[in-house]
Scaffold this motif. Structure first.
Motif, PDB file in Angstrom:
ATOM      1  N   HIS A 143       0.847  -1.200   0.000  1.00 41.52           N
ATOM      2  CA  HIS A 143       0.000   0.000   0.000  1.00 41.52           C
ATOM      3  C   HIS A 143       0.876   1.242   0.000  1.00 41.52           C
ATOM      4  CE1 HIS A 143      -3.748  -2.257   1.083  1.00 41.52           C
ATOM      5  NE2 HIS A 143      -2.823  -3.122   1.495  1.00 41.52           N
ATOM      6  N   LEU A 144       0.626   2.135  -0.961  1.00 41.44           N
ATOM      7  CA  LEU A 144       1.359   3.399  -1.055  1.00 41.44           C
ATOM      8  C   LEU A 144       0.544   4.509  -0.400  1.00 41.44           C
ATOM      9  CD1 LEU A 144       2.522   3.250  -4.789  1.00 41.44           C
ATOM     10  CD2 LEU A 144       3.568   2.193  -2.794  1.00 41.44           C
ATOM     11  N   GLU A 145       1.222   5.416   0.257  1.00 28.53           N
ATOM     12  CA  GLU A 145       0.525   6.533   0.910  1.00 28.53           C
ATOM     13  C   GLU A 145       1.363   7.802   0.763  1.00 28.53           C
ATOM     14  OE1 GLU A 145      -2.180   8.442   1.875  1.00 28.53           O
ATOM     15  OE2 GLU A 145      -2.768   6.414   2.480  1.00 28.53           O
ATOM     16  N   PHE A 146       0.657   8.926   0.630  1.00 27.63           N
ATOM     17  CA  PHE A 146       1.314  10.229   0.493  1.00 27.63           C
ATOM     18  C   PHE A 146       0.822  11.146   1.606  1.00 27.63           C
ATOM     19  CE2 PHE A 146      -0.003   8.542  -3.706  1.00 27.63           C
ATOM     20  CZ  PHE A 146       1.227   8.050  -4.101  1.00 27.63           C
ATOM     21  N   TRP A 147       1.696  11.970   2.124  1.00 27.28           N
ATOM     22  CA  TRP A 147       1.353  12.888   3.217  1.00 27.28           C
ATOM     23  C   TRP A 147       1.816  14.280   2.827  1.00 27.28           C
ATOM     24  CZ3 TRP A 147       3.613  15.377   7.746  1.00 27.28           C
ATOM     25  CH2 TRP A 147       2.691  15.595   8.771  1.00 27.28           C
ATOM     26  N   ASP A 148       0.846  15.200   2.642  1.00 28.43           N
ATOM     27  CA  ASP A 148       1.146  16.515   2.084  1.00 28.43           C
ATOM     28  C   ASP A 148       0.977  17.665   3.064  1.00 28.43           C
ATOM     29  OD1 ASP A 148       1.950  15.790  -0.439  1.00 28.43           O
ATOM     30  OD2 ASP A 148      -0.090  15.719  -1.235  1.00 28.43           O
ATOM     31  N   LYS A 149       0.843  17.379   4.358  1.00 31.13           N
ATOM     32  CA  LYS A 149       0.589  18.465   5.305  1.00 31.13           C
ATOM     33  C   LYS A 149       1.775  19.428   5.423  1.00 31.13           C
ATOM     34  CE  LYS A 149      -2.950  16.219   8.102  1.00 31.13           C
ATOM     35  NZ  LYS A 149      -3.110  15.040   7.257  1.00 31.13           N
ATOM     36  N   HIS A 158       6.484  10.334   1.437  1.00 31.66           N
ATOM     37  CA  HIS A 158       6.033   9.188   0.645  1.00 31.66           C
ATOM     38  C   HIS A 158       6.364   7.913   1.407  1.00 31.66           C
ATOM     39  CE1 HIS A 158       5.784   6.174  -2.532  1.00 31.66           C
ATOM     40  NE2 HIS A 158       5.190   7.057  -3.296  1.00 31.66           N
ATOM     41  N   GLY A 159       5.375   7.029   1.569  1.00 31.16           N
ATOM     42  CA  GLY A 159       5.617   5.795   2.308  1.00 31.16           C
ATOM     43  C   GLY A 159       4.902   4.613   1.685  1.00 31.16           C
ATOM     44  N   ALA A 160       5.280   3.428   2.128  1.00 31.41           N
ATOM     45  CA  ALA A 160       4.634   2.200   1.660  1.00 31.41           C
ATOM     46  C   ALA A 160       4.653   1.175   2.782  1.00 31.41           C
ATOM     47  CB  ALA A 160       5.339   1.642   0.431  1.00 31.41           C
ATOM     48  N   MET A 161       3.624   0.304   2.792  1.00 30.12           N
ATOM     49  CA  MET A 161       3.492  -0.683   3.846  1.00 30.12           C
ATOM     50  C   MET A 161       3.121  -2.038   3.249  1.00 30.12           C
ATOM     51  SD  MET A 161       0.874  -0.571   7.110  1.00 30.12           S
ATOM     52  CE  MET A 161      -0.557  -1.036   6.125  1.00 30.12           C
ATOM     53  N   ARG A 200      -0.184  -7.060  -6.158  1.00 29.63           N
ATOM     54  CA  ARG A 200      -1.063  -5.891  -6.173  1.00 29.63           C
ATOM     55  C   ARG A 200      -0.393  -4.714  -5.484  1.00 29.63           C
ATOM     56  NH1 ARG A 200      -6.830  -8.729  -4.403  1.00 29.63           N
ATOM     57  NH2 ARG A 200      -6.991 -10.128  -6.209  1.00 29.63           N
ATOM     58  N   VAL A 201      -0.659  -3.530  -6.018  1.00 33.52           N
ATOM     59  CA  VAL A 201      -0.183  -2.279  -5.417  1.00 33.52           C
ATOM     60  C   VAL A 201      -1.394  -1.370  -5.249  1.00 33.52           C
ATOM     61  CG1 VAL A 201       1.303  -0.264  -5.677  1.00 33.52           C
ATOM     62  CG2 VAL A 201       2.081  -2.503  -6.505  1.00 33.52           C
ATOM     63  N   TYR A 202      -1.663  -0.972  -4.007  1.00 37.09           N
ATOM     64  CA  TYR A 202      -2.786  -0.093  -3.703  1.00 37.09           C
ATOM     65  C   TYR A 202      -2.295   1.312  -3.418  1.00 37.09           C
ATOM     66  CZ  TYR A 202      -5.460  -4.433  -2.952  1.00 37.09           C
ATOM     67  OH  TYR A 202      -6.066  -5.650  -3.098  1.00 37.09           O
ATOM     68  N   GLY A 203      -3.056   2.303  -3.861  1.00 33.10           N
ATOM     69  CA  GLY A 203      -2.692   3.692  -3.581  1.00 33.10           C
ATOM     70  C   GLY A 203      -3.792   4.627  -4.021  1.00 33.10           C
ATOM     71  N   ASP A 204      -3.798   5.844  -3.496  1.00 32.94           N
ATOM     72  CA  ASP A 204      -4.756   6.857  -3.899  1.00 32.94           C
ATOM     73  C   ASP A 204      -4.397   7.365  -5.289  1.00 32.94           C
ATOM     74  OD1 ASP A 204      -6.070   6.629  -1.504  1.00 32.94           O
ATOM     75  OD2 ASP A 204      -4.969   8.266  -0.568  1.00 32.94           O
ATOM     76  N   ALA A 205      -5.409   7.849  -5.991  1.00 36.36           N
ATOM     77  CA  ALA A 205      -5.165   8.451  -7.311  1.00 36.36           C
ATOM     78  C   ALA A 205      -4.376   9.740  -7.120  1.00 36.36           C
ATOM     79  CB  ALA A 205      -6.494   8.743  -8.008  1.00 36.36           C
ATOM     80  N   VAL A 206      -3.426  10.009  -8.003  1.00 31.80           N
ATOM     81  CA  VAL A 206      -2.603  11.229  -7.927  1.00 31.80           C
ATOM     82  C   VAL A 206      -2.718  11.998  -9.225  1.00 31.80           C
ATOM     83  CG1 VAL A 206      -0.988  10.280  -6.261  1.00 31.80           C
ATOM     84  CG2 VAL A 206      -0.559   9.942  -8.676  1.00 31.80           C
TER      85      VAL A 206
END
Length: 206
Positions: A143-149, A158-161, A200-206
């Protein structure tokens, strides 16, 4: 000053700019925003800074909010990703935080009722469909995740789990979470490390 109709839980994790936009949409004047930012959030700002934020989000006098087409497009992206079961309040916050779009709560509620009427009815009846998550073992899905705060300061996280073990695969800081050269390099480093590729790779649309 308008009543505090926004719960503290709804404001958790929001930046000063996002709070200013939210209070403006709720009908607060510039002076009222100055007061509530200082009293409720302990954030001292100036009228000039508030005007600068409102101009960026097209909320100053004579400017309109973002177009209906833009808002609908981003809501559709949220529905296809991790925001499938989110209600209109959470969708409103996601639009502001993830996409920089200013819209009223009522507009988001009406749009969801039109384009996602079935889930809206299920949310109202408290009978949401839960997605079935399947993971067959280590390295099957990540799972990919992005943090923009911290993006206003030029920092994007940018991270992945690993979806099976919940192990953090990488956690990187760069100047963008949308540049393919960064995302691809982190992914390529990972597949070299495991000498394989995930199914499989999961992530939000960018």
């Amino acid at each position: 000053m308008p009543a505090y109709d926004i719960q503290d839980a709804d404001l958790r994790g929001m930046s000063s700019s996002q709070l200013i936009v939210l209070y403006r949409q709720r009908g607060y004047s510039i002076r009222e925003i100055l007061g509530v930012m200082a009293i409720r959030h302990g954030k001292i700002t100036s009228e000039r800074s508030i005007f600068r934020v409102l101009r960026r989000y097209r909320l100053t006098r004579g400017q309109s909010q973002h177009s209906l087409e833009e808002i609908i497009q981003e809501i559709l992206l949220e529905l296809s990703a991790s925001g499938e079961n989110a209600g209109y309040r959470q969708k409103h916050q996601r639009l502001l935080i993830n996409h920089g779009l200013a819209a009223t709560f009522e507009m988001v509620r009406l749009i969801l009722g039109l384009i996602d009427s079935q889930c809206a009815a299920l949310r109202q009846a408290e009978r949401l469909r839960r997605r079935i998550y399947i993971n067959n073992g280590p390295n099957f899905a990540i799972h990919l995740e992005f943090w923009d705060k911290l993006k206003p300061y030029g920092l994007s996280i940018h991270g992945a789990m690993n979806g099976f073990s919940r192990r953090v695969l990488w956690l990187k800081c760069c100047d963008s979470n949308t540049k393919p050269m960064y995302i691809s390099s982190f992914y390529l480093d990972y597949i070299r490390e495991i000498n394989g590729i995930p199914v499989r790779v999961y992530g939000d649309a960018v």
